[in-house]
Motif scaffolding. Structure first.
Motif, PDB file in Angstrom:
ATOM      1  N   ILE A 115      82.721  16.754  48.552  1.00 18.96           N
ATOM      2  CA  ILE A 115      82.673  15.292  48.570  1.00 18.96           C
ATOM      3  C   ILE A 115      81.248  14.752  48.554  1.00 18.96           C
ATOM      4  N   ALA A 116      80.259  15.650  48.581  1.00 14.75           N
ATOM      5  CA  ALA A 116      78.873  15.210  48.521  1.00 14.75           C
ATOM      6  C   ALA A 116      78.537  14.805  47.089  1.00 14.75           C
ATOM      7  N   PRO A 117      78.086  13.559  46.873  1.00 14.72           N
ATOM      8  CA  PRO A 117      77.756  13.128  45.499  1.00 14.72           C
ATOM      9  C   PRO A 117      76.507  13.835  44.997  1.00 14.72           C
ATOM     10  N   PRO A 118      76.349  13.925  43.675  1.00 13.43           N
ATOM     11  CA  PRO A 118      75.137  14.545  43.124  1.00 13.43           C
ATOM     12  C   PRO A 118      73.882  13.863  43.653  1.00 13.43           C
ATOM     13  N   GLY A 119      72.874  14.653  43.961  1.00 12.70           N
ATOM     14  CA  GLY A 119      71.619  14.100  44.451  1.00 12.70           C
ATOM     15  C   GLY A 119      71.589  13.839  45.934  1.00 12.70           C
ATOM     16  N   THR A 120      72.630  14.231  46.648  1.00 11.57           N
ATOM     17  CA  THR A 120      72.656  14.027  48.094  1.00 11.57           C
ATOM     18  C   THR A 120      71.476  14.748  48.738  1.00 11.57           C
ATOM     19  N   LEU A 121      70.794  14.056  49.630  1.00 12.30           N
ATOM     20  CA  LEU A 121      69.663  14.674  50.312  1.00 12.30           C
ATOM     21  C   LEU A 121      70.148  15.742  51.275  1.00 12.30           C
ATOM     22  N   GLU A 122      69.384  16.800  51.392  1.00  7.61           N
ATOM     23  CA  GLU A 122      69.716  17.888  52.301  1.00  7.61           C
ATOM     24  C   GLU A 122      68.558  18.108  53.253  1.00  7.61           C
ATOM     25  N   ILE A 123      68.863  18.630  54.424  1.00  3.14           N
ATOM     26  CA  ILE A 123      67.828  18.932  55.395  1.00  3.14           C
ATOM     27  C   ILE A 123      68.029  20.361  55.881  1.00  3.14           C
ATOM     28  N   LEU A 124      66.939  21.096  56.032  1.00  2.00           N
ATOM     29  CA  LEU A 124      66.986  22.435  56.563  1.00  2.00           C
ATOM     30  C   LEU A 124      66.208  22.453  57.870  1.00  2.00           C
ATOM     31  N   VAL A 125      66.889  22.817  58.937  1.00  2.00           N
ATOM     32  CA  VAL A 125      66.251  22.870  60.245  1.00  2.00           C
ATOM     33  C   VAL A 125      65.670  24.257  60.448  1.00  2.00           C
ATOM     34  N   ILE A 126      64.380  24.338  60.682  1.00  2.00           N
ATOM     35  CA  ILE A 126      63.703  25.610  60.907  1.00  2.00           C
ATOM     36  C   ILE A 126      63.207  25.622  62.361  1.00  2.00           C
ATOM     37  N   ARG A 127      63.708  26.603  63.103  1.00  2.00           N
ATOM     38  CA  ARG A 127      63.322  26.712  64.513  1.00  2.00           C
ATOM     39  C   ARG A 127      62.344  27.862  64.708  1.00  2.00           C
ATOM     40  N   SER A 128      61.609  27.802  65.755  1.00  5.32           N
ATOM     41  CA  SER A 128      60.694  28.882  66.090  1.00  5.32           C
ATOM     42  C   SER A 128      61.468  30.159  66.373  1.00  5.32           C
ATOM     43  N   PRO A 129      60.973  31.305  65.920  1.00  4.83           N
ATOM     44  CA  PRO A 129      61.671  32.575  66.225  1.00  4.83           C
ATOM     45  C   PRO A 129      61.744  32.833  67.722  1.00  4.83           C
TER      46      PRO A 129
END
Length: 204
Positions: A190-204
């Protein structure tokens, strides 16, 4: 004067209908089907050919659509799970059996299972359990443990709402029909084309 032919266009048959797209170099068949032709019944799992959720039939053979370059569909017949369910009596009967056996649980693997099983049943209407296991071996399921799926493909008797009543008899899932037909919508569907995405990067 005739308009020059666009050499970058990929023309093929999709579920019995003419289809034409202009895939980008290196674009996957799965992405072209979903994003350019709206075939959201083709599910994306691993995008690496490991899970089989994106399985479609190309000239009748099961193929992981995430591994096939879109341009290779040119001149070929592609069938997706929704097209199979709508047009193929084997797929429709298989969908009923999946529902009777409770074989479509979360549903993300179901389209791939259906496509692979249809290819098998077209070639062998009465497969052995080993043949079913081999045919479904490329599609991973994390819910059912495969027993219900194998039984559904083999058409083993199932307890349904129409069977003689016993305590604990199984009933069909309310959402089963959409899952076997490839209509069940997941987040990525259901996500339309061009939907923004976020990647959460945590400290190891």
């Amino acid at each position: 004067m005739n308009k020059p032919t666009d050499l970058s266009a990929t023309t093929f048959t999709l579920n019995g209908q003419h289809a034409q797209c202009q895939p980008a170099p290196g674009q996957r068949l799965s992405e072209m089907l979903r994003e350019q032709l709206g075939a959201r019944d083709v599910k994306i799992g691993c995008n690496a050919g490991d899970c089989g959720a994106c399985t479609v039939l190309v000239d009748g053979d099961p193929v992981c659509a995430c591994l096939m370059p879109a341009q290779q569909a040119a001149g070929r017949a592609v069938e997706t799970p929704a097209g199979l369910h709508a047009n193929d009596p084997i797929a429709h009967a298989l969908g009923e059996s999946f529902q009777n056996h409770g074989a479509a649980q979360c549903g993300i693997c179901t389209p791939g299972m259906m496509a692979s099983a249809v290819a098998l049943l077209r070639a062998n209407p009465q497969p052995t359990e080993t043949q079913v296991q081999d045919a479904l071996g490329g599609v991973l399921c994390r819910c059912t443990g495969y027993r219900k799926i194998i039984d559904a493909v083999m058409g083993a008797p199932a307890l349904t709402r129409d069977a003689p009543g016993h305590a604990g008899d199984a009933i069909r899932r309310l959402d089963g029909a959409d899952k076997v037909a490839g209509r069940e919508a997941f987040g990525d569907d259901i996500a339309p084309p061009g939907t923004l995405e976020i990647l959460v990067i945590r400290s190891p």
